[in-house]
Design a protein around this motif. Sequence first.
Motif, PDB file in Angstrom:
ATOM      1  N   UNK A  21      43.817  24.406  39.617  1.00 61.04           N
ATOM      2  CA  UNK A  21      42.984  25.609  39.626  1.00 61.04           C
ATOM      3  C   UNK A  21      43.238  26.425  40.889  1.00 61.04           C
ATOM      4  N   UNK A  22      43.460  25.753  42.014  1.00 60.33           N
ATOM      5  CA  UNK A  22      43.783  26.445  43.259  1.00 60.33           C
ATOM      6  C   UNK A  22      45.101  27.222  43.114  1.00 60.33           C
ATOM      7  N   UNK A  23      46.114  26.570  42.517  1.00 58.30           N
ATOM      8  CA  UNK A  23      47.384  27.256  42.271  1.00 58.30           C
ATOM      9  C   UNK A  23      47.164  28.469  41.360  1.00 58.30           C
ATOM     10  N   UNK A  24      46.318  28.279  40.352  1.00 61.39           N
ATOM     11  CA  UNK A  24      46.010  29.375  39.423  1.00 61.39           C
ATOM     12  C   UNK A  24      45.437  30.570  40.189  1.00 61.39           C
ATOM     13  N   UNK A  25      44.404  30.305  40.983  1.00 63.29           N
ATOM     14  CA  UNK A  25      43.741  31.386  41.730  1.00 63.29           C
ATOM     15  C   UNK A  25      44.705  32.076  42.691  1.00 63.29           C
ATOM     16  N   UNK A  26      45.494  31.287  43.402  1.00 61.97           N
ATOM     17  CA  UNK A  26      46.465  31.861  44.334  1.00 61.97           C
ATOM     18  C   UNK A  26      47.518  32.686  43.589  1.00 61.97           C
ATOM     19  N   UNK A  27      47.887  32.221  42.405  1.00 61.82           N
ATOM     20  CA  UNK A  27      48.834  32.985  41.588  1.00 61.82           C
ATOM     21  C   UNK A  27      48.271  34.334  41.185  1.00 61.82           C
ATOM     22  N   UNK A  28      47.025  34.346  40.738  1.00 62.02           N
ATOM     23  CA  UNK A  28      46.374  35.603  40.352  1.00 62.02           C
ATOM     24  C   UNK A  28      46.257  36.525  41.564  1.00 62.02           C
ATOM     25  N   UNK A  29      45.830  35.968  42.715  1.00 64.47           N
ATOM     26  CA  UNK A  29      45.703  36.787  43.930  1.00 64.47           C
ATOM     27  C   UNK A  29      47.056  37.363  44.351  1.00 64.47           C
ATOM     28  N   UNK A  30      48.100  36.535  44.295  1.00 65.37           N
ATOM     29  CA  UNK A  30      49.437  37.012  44.672  1.00 65.37           C
ATOM     30  C   UNK A  30      49.923  38.091  43.715  1.00 65.37           C
ATOM     31  N   UNK A  31      49.671  37.898  42.421  1.00 65.43           N
ATOM     32  CA  UNK A  31      50.050  38.905  41.428  1.00 65.43           C
ATOM     33  C   UNK A  31      49.354  40.225  41.738  1.00 65.43           C
TER      34      UNK A  31
END
Length: 184
Positions: A21-31
């Motif tokens: 979930x942390x990777x998911x959130x960081x991915x969305x933020x980076x996008x």
Amino acid sequence: ENPHPGGFFRGPGGTMGDVSLLHWREGVNSFNAGNYQRAISEFQGAAPTKGVLFNLGVTTAKAKDDQTAIGHFDSVLRLDSSLGVAYLTRGVCKHSLGQYPGALKDYDRALDTMGEESVVDYAGEGLPFVLCRVDVLFNKALSLKRMGRVHEAADCVKQAKEAVDGHTKNRMANLDRLMGQLNL
């Protein structure tokens, strides 16, 4: 004219552990920050749910790697063959690569998933996107035009115009412009 792509999943689209979930959130933020390479890396660290794989496809397409994006959309569609927006976005990638017959097939599949509906709202799946028949038909017409099948493209534009409603009335100018480019 360029075809119109789909949206972006705001939720992971499946069950995830804390690290995923942390990777998911960081991915969305980076996008959202426009850092597509970091977003891709973060999404790859998350569990391969439908939402993660879809976002990988969208993100790699934004990073101008349409061929890899197609592979991600293939994976999404193996998990959920009824996700019309995945056919639409995969079709846009194929169109960008000049693979017009493949794009055409994907647009037809997207239309098939819609049944008789003029719109399909994916909000319930965590994707703030509404798939509109008008947009799919517009993209299909673009591919047909590129293939030299202008009469079929014109038929698609006519169908799209008939499908225009209050939600899609702002598409009319693009439809008119495309019809004018068909030189019929």
